[in-house]
Design an enzyme around this catalytic site. Structure first.
Site, short mmCIF file in Angstrom:
data_model
loop_
_atom_site.label_atom_id
_atom_site.label_comp_id
_atom_site.label_asym_id
_atom_site.label_seq_id
_atom_site.Cartn_x
_atom_site.Cartn_y
_atom_site.Cartn_z
N LYS A 1 3.65 21.31 -61.07
CA LYS A 1 3.16 22.61 -60.58
C LYS A 1 4.15 23.69 -61.03
O LYS A 1 5.32 23.41 -61.28
CB LYS A 1 3.10 22.61 -59.05
CG LYS A 1 2.25 21.48 -58.47
CD LYS A 1 0.79 21.86 -58.36
CE LYS A 1 -0.04 20.84 -57.65
NZ LYS A 1 -0.58 19.76 -58.50
N HIS B 1 -12.00 13.77 -60.11
CA HIS B 1 -12.84 14.74 -60.83
C HIS B 1 -12.48 14.85 -62.32
O HIS B 1 -13.26 15.35 -63.11
CB HIS B 1 -12.85 16.10 -60.12
CG HIS B 1 -11.60 16.91 -60.31
ND1 HIS B 1 -10.45 16.69 -59.58
CD2 HIS B 1 -11.31 17.94 -61.15
CE1 HIS B 1 -9.53 17.55 -59.96
NE2 HIS B 1 -10.02 18.32 -60.92
N ASP C 1 -0.40 12.96 -55.75
CA ASP C 1 -1.45 13.96 -55.91
C ASP C 1 -2.07 13.94 -57.31
O ASP C 1 -3.27 14.15 -57.47
CB ASP C 1 -0.86 15.35 -55.62
CG ASP C 1 -1.91 16.44 -55.62
OD1 ASP C 1 -2.93 16.27 -54.95
OD2 ASP C 1 -1.71 17.47 -56.32
N ARG D 1 -17.62 19.74 -37.27
CA ARG D 1 -17.43 19.86 -35.82
C ARG D 1 -17.58 21.29 -35.30
O ARG D 1 -17.71 21.52 -34.13
CB ARG D 1 -16.03 19.37 -35.45
CG ARG D 1 -15.95 17.86 -35.43
CD ARG D 1 -14.64 17.41 -34.89
NE ARG D 1 -13.56 18.23 -35.45
CZ ARG D 1 -12.29 17.97 -35.27
NH1 ARG D 1 -11.91 16.98 -34.52
NH2 ARG D 1 -11.35 18.73 -35.82
N HIS E 1 -5.27 11.22 -61.68
CA HIS E 1 -5.67 11.91 -62.91
C HIS E 1 -4.92 11.40 -64.14
O HIS E 1 -5.52 11.13 -65.18
CB HIS E 1 -5.45 13.42 -62.79
CG HIS E 1 -6.10 14.03 -61.58
ND1 HIS E 1 -7.29 13.58 -61.09
CD2 HIS E 1 -5.73 15.05 -60.77
CE1 HIS E 1 -7.63 14.32 -60.02
NE2 HIS E 1 -6.69 15.21 -59.81
N GLU F 1 0.25 22.60 -64.68
CA GLU F 1 -0.40 23.66 -63.90
C GLU F 1 0.57 24.80 -63.72
O GLU F 1 1.78 24.57 -63.54
CB GLU F 1 -0.81 23.12 -62.54
CG GLU F 1 -1.86 22.04 -62.62
CD GLU F 1 -2.30 21.61 -61.23
OE1 GLU F 1 -3.23 22.24 -60.70
OE2 GLU F 1 -1.71 20.68 -60.69
N LYS G 1 -10.45 11.23 -54.16
CA LYS G 1 -9.03 10.92 -54.13
C LYS G 1 -8.35 11.86 -53.13
O LYS G 1 -8.87 12.96 -52.93
CB LYS G 1 -8.39 11.01 -55.51
CG LYS G 1 -8.53 12.39 -56.15
CD LYS G 1 -7.30 13.03 -56.69
CE LYS G 1 -6.24 13.43 -55.74
NZ LYS G 1 -5.66 14.78 -55.96
N LYS H 1 -14.76 15.63 -66.39
CA LYS H 1 -14.50 16.72 -67.35
C LYS H 1 -15.07 16.35 -68.70
O LYS H 1 -14.88 15.24 -69.18
CB LYS H 1 -12.99 16.99 -67.47
CG LYS H 1 -12.39 17.64 -66.21
CD LYS H 1 -10.93 17.97 -66.43
CE LYS H 1 -10.24 18.38 -65.14
NZ LYS H 1 -10.39 19.78 -64.75
C1 BG6 Z 1 -6.37 18.00 -57.58
C2 BG6 Z 1 -4.98 18.09 -57.04
O1 BG6 Z 1 -6.83 16.68 -57.53
O2 BG6 Z 1 -6.38 18.44 -58.93
C3 BG6 Z 1 -4.44 19.50 -57.16
O3 BG6 Z 1 -4.99 17.71 -55.67
C4 BG6 Z 1 -4.55 20.01 -58.57
O4 BG6 Z 1 -3.09 19.57 -56.74
C5 BG6 Z 1 -5.97 19.78 -59.10
O5 BG6 Z 1 -4.23 21.38 -58.58
C6 BG6 Z 1 -6.03 20.08 -60.59
O6 BG6 Z 1 -7.36 20.04 -61.00
P1 BG6 Z 1 -7.83 20.86 -62.30
O7 BG6 Z 1 -9.25 20.45 -62.49
O8 BG6 Z 1 -7.65 22.31 -61.96
O9 BG6 Z 1 -6.93 20.43 -63.40
#
Ligand code: BG6
Length: 504
Positions: A348, A186, A243, A50, A248, A224, A156, A190
């Site tokens: 986290k 994603h 999340d 936009r 994942h 993380e 997602k 990997k």
């Molecule tokens: C995302 C989450 O899908 O994956 C994030 O929304 C997270 O919160 C991230 O940090 C982690 O991805 P990766 O590839 O760094 O493990």
């Protein structure tokens, strides 16, 4: 079509493409594919958003992202200019039918200019609120009608809970066939995750042991060390369960626990994964807190630096009860896994960034060696390192050199960086390659997304109703709340500190 390159001429329309995802992930990944591998000889990337931008400004902005995030970011100016010449901007409101008519006309013009049939990929890189809107307009504009040559991509989170995921899937299905819908998680792109299938099903060695007769328990960690950065607004409404766990972690669980597929066909692989989710033992509402632990980080450290607690992060409510850590124990009720605990944890601001899967084998039925011969006895363990280190470790007992029989655990290891010379594609590169080739294997199907939400439904409900008593309950820089350790201790198990390869 060009005989030497089987990839179809492609238009990639990225909705919301002026945002962070495109700049940080999508365009750097596309650029890397263009440098290392085959791209469609004819590719046009149309970025829709936009904001006021022109082609030149957009390309400049995307170049900055490529310099920072692509593996080939520093490569020559010519490379970039060649690639950038395929990127165009279109300003538009996603609730305005004219936006779609303009895009449709652009696609028709490109097709005319190339004098070839073109496949159109519509990528939603927008905030989730638009996921239910864009497919409707595409459908109305007749842009999804060519079932073989058009598809839609969504990232997602798919929905916020089971009901909203179902509604969203319904909107997709009213306008696209399931075979045209590519839902991205994603993690499925990997290398180390994809390798689990190769490891399990391309070697006859482990599969005979991969069951309740030999496996004591399996522990999956996705840790993380980062906090939530500038994503407080989104994250405070989502939390770690939505999340990370719904997508994942559930994907990792499926890949580790699934039955062998008959062929590498997209639906065959996905059927086997969905079977796992259907077999997860339902969690009764009154047992949620027995099987699931939630946590939230308080003040602590990230490396040497003092960091704030979650409630002090930007965009987060100062009394927030959102979880930033989840640990759980699941059972899979089928012949292979009956009564084998699967422990999963993610969070986290943990002690380090490390994701791994530990397959803990059972003890030998009888220990023939005398007690004094065993220094630190450990039943064999297989550790699949997902990131940042990538590889597999098999830990087993060996005899220490010397006249006495002394046993000690030792490692056999496979390290990606030692065994292969690369390139090591980023997850998005792999996913884009499959997307362009119309291979849906590493993408989520509607039933899988819904099955994952179904497992978590009681947890989401109970946690929304019952406020946590002790948040924040773990220090930033630790391995999470003590309750997560207690969850395993009940069965005499414990989490292991994630492994790191020591490179000489
Ligand atoms: C995302 C989450 O899908 O994956 C994030 O929304 C997270 O919160 C991230 O940090 C982690 O991805 P990766 O590839 O760094 O493990």
């Amino acid at each position: 079509m060009n005989d030497e390159n089987p990839l179809k001429p492609t238009i990639l329309a990225i909705f919301g493409g002026a945002g962070d995802l495109t700049w940080r992930k999508l365009v750097p990944a596309l650029y890397d594919i263009a440098q290392d591998r085959e791209m469609p000889p004819r590719l046009s990337i149309i970025v829709l958003d936009r904001v006021d931008l022109n082609d030149e400004d957009l390309r400049k902005k995307l170049h900055e992202g490529v310099k920072q995030f692509s593996r080939h970011g520093k490569s020559g100016k010519d490379h970039w200019e060649n690639f950038a010449s395929r990127i165009f901007y279109q300003k538009g409101d996603f609730k305005d039918p004219d936006t779609y008519e303009t895009l449709k006309k652009r696609c028709a013009d490109v097709e005319k200019e190339w004098n070839e049939k073109v496949q159109c990929i519509y990528y939603m890189a927008t905030p989730p609120v638009m996921f239910g809107v864009i497919p409707k307009y595409l459908g109305k504009a007749g842009m999804a009608e060519d079932r073989e040559w058009s598809r839609i991509v969504v990232e997602k989170p798919i929905g916020y809970d089971l009901d909203s995921a179902r509604q969203l899937n319904e909107v997709f299905k009213q306008n696209f066939l399931e075979s045209q819908i590519f839902r991205i998680d994603h993690y499925l792109g990997k290398e180390t995750v994809q390798n689990i299938l190769a490891f399990r099903f391309a070697n006859p060695l482990f599969e005979p042991l991969w069951n309740r007769n030999y496996v004591d328990h399996i522990a999956i960690t996705v840790a993380e060390d980062i906090g939530i950065g500038n994503r407080g607004g989104y994250y405070d409404k989502a939390g770690e369960l939505r999340d990370m766990v719904q997508n994942h972690l559930m994907q990792l669980l499926c890949i580790v626990a699934m039955e062998p597929m008959v062929s590498f066909d997209a639906n065959e692989v996905r059927n086997k994964k969905v079977d796992v989710l259907h077999a997860v033992r339902p969690i009764p509402r009154d047992a949620v807190n027995k099987y699931f632990v939630r946590g939230q980080y308080g003040i602590g450290k990230a490396g040497d630096q003092e960091v704030c607690g979650y409630r002090e992060e930007n965009g987060v409510n100062e009394n927030s009860n959102t979880e930033t850590f989840v640990a759980m124990k699941l059972f899979i009720d089928n012949w292979r896994w009956q009564d084998v605990p699967f422990y999963l944890r993610t969070g986290k601001r943990l002690a380090s960034r490390a994701s791994e899967i530990v397959v803990q084998f059972r003890e030998v039925p009888h220990r023939s060696f005398p007690q004094e011969d065993r220094q630190d006895w450990l039943a064999a363990r297989l550790i699949i390192l997902i990131q940042p280190d990538e590889g597999i470790i098999l830990r087993f007992q060996a005899k220490e050199p010397g006249p006495d029989v002394m046993l000690k655990p030792v490692d056999m290891r496979f390290d990606y960086r030692e065994s292969f010379s690369g390139p090591f594609p980023d997850a998005y590169e792999t996913l884009f390659t499959d997307l362009i080739q119309n291979d849906a294997t590493p993408f989520m199907r509607a039933d899988q997304v819904e099955a994952a939400w179904r497992i978590l439904k009681p947890v989401l409900e109970v946690w929304a109703e019952e406020k946590p008593a002790n948040f924040p309950n773990y220090e930033a820089g630790s391995w999470g709340p003590k309750e997560a350790d207690d969850l395993l201790r009940r069965q005499d198990h414990s989490w292991t500190t994630p492994e790191k390869f020591i490179h000489s």
